[in-house]
Write an enzyme that holds these catalytic residues in place. Structure first.
Site, PDB file in Angstrom:
ATOM      1  N   ARG A 147       0.865  -1.185   0.000  1.00  0.00           N
ATOM      2  CA  ARG A 147       0.000   0.000   0.000  1.00  0.00           C
ATOM      3  C   ARG A 147       0.897   1.228   0.000  1.00  0.00           C
ATOM      4  O   ARG A 147       1.920   1.257   0.683  1.00  0.00           O
ATOM      5  CB  ARG A 147      -0.908   0.025   1.248  1.00  0.00           C
ATOM      6  CG  ARG A 147      -2.051  -0.975   1.220  1.00  0.00           C
ATOM      7  CD  ARG A 147      -3.111  -0.586   0.180  1.00  0.00           C
ATOM      8  NE  ARG A 147      -4.229  -1.515   0.109  1.00  0.00           N
ATOM      9  CZ  ARG A 147      -4.316  -2.522  -0.743  1.00  0.00           C
ATOM     10  NH1 ARG A 147      -3.332  -2.743  -1.604  1.00  0.00           N
ATOM     11  NH2 ARG A 147      -5.363  -3.308  -0.755  1.00  0.00           N
ATOM     12  N   GLU A 160      -3.229   6.965  -4.541  1.00  0.00           N
ATOM     13  CA  GLU A 160      -3.154   5.786  -5.406  1.00  0.00           C
ATOM     14  C   GLU A 160      -2.741   6.157  -6.832  1.00  0.00           C
ATOM     15  O   GLU A 160      -1.951   5.463  -7.446  1.00  0.00           O
ATOM     16  CB  GLU A 160      -4.507   5.065  -5.406  1.00  0.00           C
ATOM     17  CG  GLU A 160      -4.610   3.871  -6.317  1.00  0.00           C
ATOM     18  CD  GLU A 160      -3.874   2.633  -5.799  1.00  0.00           C
ATOM     19  OE1 GLU A 160      -2.975   2.150  -6.512  1.00  0.00           O
ATOM     20  OE2 GLU A 160      -4.195   2.150  -4.708  1.00  0.00           O
ATOM     21  N   HIS A 217      -0.918  -0.353 -10.128  1.00  0.00           N
ATOM     22  CA  HIS A 217      -1.515  -1.346  -9.224  1.00  0.00           C
ATOM     23  C   HIS A 217      -1.897  -2.622  -9.996  1.00  0.00           C
ATOM     24  O   HIS A 217      -3.040  -3.082  -9.958  1.00  0.00           O
ATOM     25  CB  HIS A 217      -2.744  -0.753  -8.513  1.00  0.00           C
ATOM     26  CG  HIS A 217      -3.022  -1.402  -7.191  1.00  0.00           C
ATOM     27  ND1 HIS A 217      -3.666  -0.778  -6.158  1.00  0.00           N
ATOM     28  CD2 HIS A 217      -2.747  -2.656  -6.727  1.00  0.00           C
ATOM     29  CE1 HIS A 217      -3.766  -1.593  -5.115  1.00  0.00           C
ATOM     30  NE2 HIS A 217      -3.216  -2.743  -5.447  1.00  0.00           N
TER      31      HIS A 217
END
Length: 342
Positions: free
Chosen positions: A253, A281, A300
């Protein structure tokens, strides 16, 4: 006419728009309808204000098969599901939708976190091997030079023989990375407050504290869960300890790494990074992470995507089969697990 009772549990699919189509192929839908009484084409995107069809299916459902984007199962939602006994999650973390109300209700919960761990570990292995070979740098330099060059001299400090790799967190993914690294000639350090030196030795790695790990490792890979205690755990002090030319890999993360502290090391070229997650993100459009030659930034992709979703579907259907046979889940999630895992 001989009438047999249908013992298959009633099931409802609950996940975000577009997810079920990618998760379940025709063979999965066939197996699903063999294992449960369900409409494999009815997918509940919203359990808070459900359509009449979804509300009727929810009232009957004994099992929810969930994936990404599932509605949080609050007390209000559970009140509409009086027969619900189990949640089978065809993805990793259940933190986003399994609430305290689920545990109070005594629901059985399982997740495909072990299946989702595999592609993350594979991505990490590839990143480690390519980092040791300086593949990103070599490709860029080759494009600059475009002529015979003394690569022997330039590569004097490259290579994967007896390199030290530091893994932060013996999560499912961290442990899978340890397994995948076994065939190679690496020295592996591990920082995980829950792993004893004896357990580490059994895994074939050396347990150490985080500062020592950073100081001794030329590649540091983060596999810890996102918890209040792990926020920015790779901070200014840890980053300063990583040797010159070291690589930080983050597939966990973004919040686990202090990005403001990391950036100066990347901009100066002192450190390299492979970042599959960032905080936020998606980095701001003007972020230097997009441009830096010593950073591999990916959107991701380490976790399950494309055909890898089918592995999670297979895992969830295996668990559903166990449930239908009256067997316990192989990968049951318990309330206490969530304080220590993703």
């Amino acid at each position: 006419m001989h009438h047999t009772t249908d013992n298959r549990p009633a099931l409802l699919l609950a996940m975000g728009p577009g997810v079920a189509e990618r998760l379940l192929g025709p063979a999965h839908r066939n197996r699903l309808t063999a294992l449960a009484r369900t409409d494999p084409h009815l997918v509940a995107h919203d359990l808070v204000a459900p359509s009449p069809r979804v509300a009727a299916a929810l009232a009957e459902a004994e099992v929810l098969l969930t994936c990404w984007g599932a509605t949080p199962l609050t007390a209000e939602v559970l009140a509409r599901a009086p027969r619900l006994r189990a949640v089978v999650h065809a993805a990793g973390s259940v933190k986003h939708h399994v609430t305290d109300a689920c545990w109070e209700r005594g629901l059985a919960v399982t997740s495909a976190a072990s299946a989702n761990a595999l592609p993350v570990a594979e991505y990490t292995l590839a990143a480690i091997l390519l980092a040791g070979k300086r593949a990103l740098h070599a490709a860029r330099r080759y494009a600059e030079v475009r002529a015979p060059h003394d690569w022997l001299e330039e590569s004097a400090r490259w290579g994967n023989y007896r390199r030290t790799v530091g893994l932060v967190g013996a999560s499912r993914i961290g442990r899978r990375v340890i397994e995948l690294l076994r065939p190679f000639d690496f020295e592996i350090l591990l920082y995980d407050p829950y792993v004893t030196p004896g357990e580490a030795a059994a895994l074939g790695v050396e347990a150490t504290d985080l500062d020592t790990l950073c100081a001794r490792s030329s590649i540091v890979s983060v596999h810890a869960p996102q918890l209040p205690s792990t926020h920015a755990m790779i901070g200014a002090r840890q980053l300063a300890l990583v040797p010159d030319g070291g690589t930080l890999i983050n597939t966990a993360r973004g919040s686990l790494v202090d990005e403001d502290a990391l950036l100066p090391h990347l901009v100066s070229g002192r450190l390299h990074a492979v970042l599959d997650v960032t905080d936020p993100e998606v980095p701001a459009p003007d972020s230097s992470l997009y441009e830096l030659p010593n950073v591999l930034l990916t959107p991701h992709i380490a976790g399950s995507l494309g055909n890898e979703l089918h592995r999670m579907a297979d895992h969830a259907l295996d668990e559903l089969a166990r449930y239908g046979q009256g067997e316990p889940f192989a990968e049951a999630v318990r309330p206490g697990d969530l304080t220590r895992s993703a």
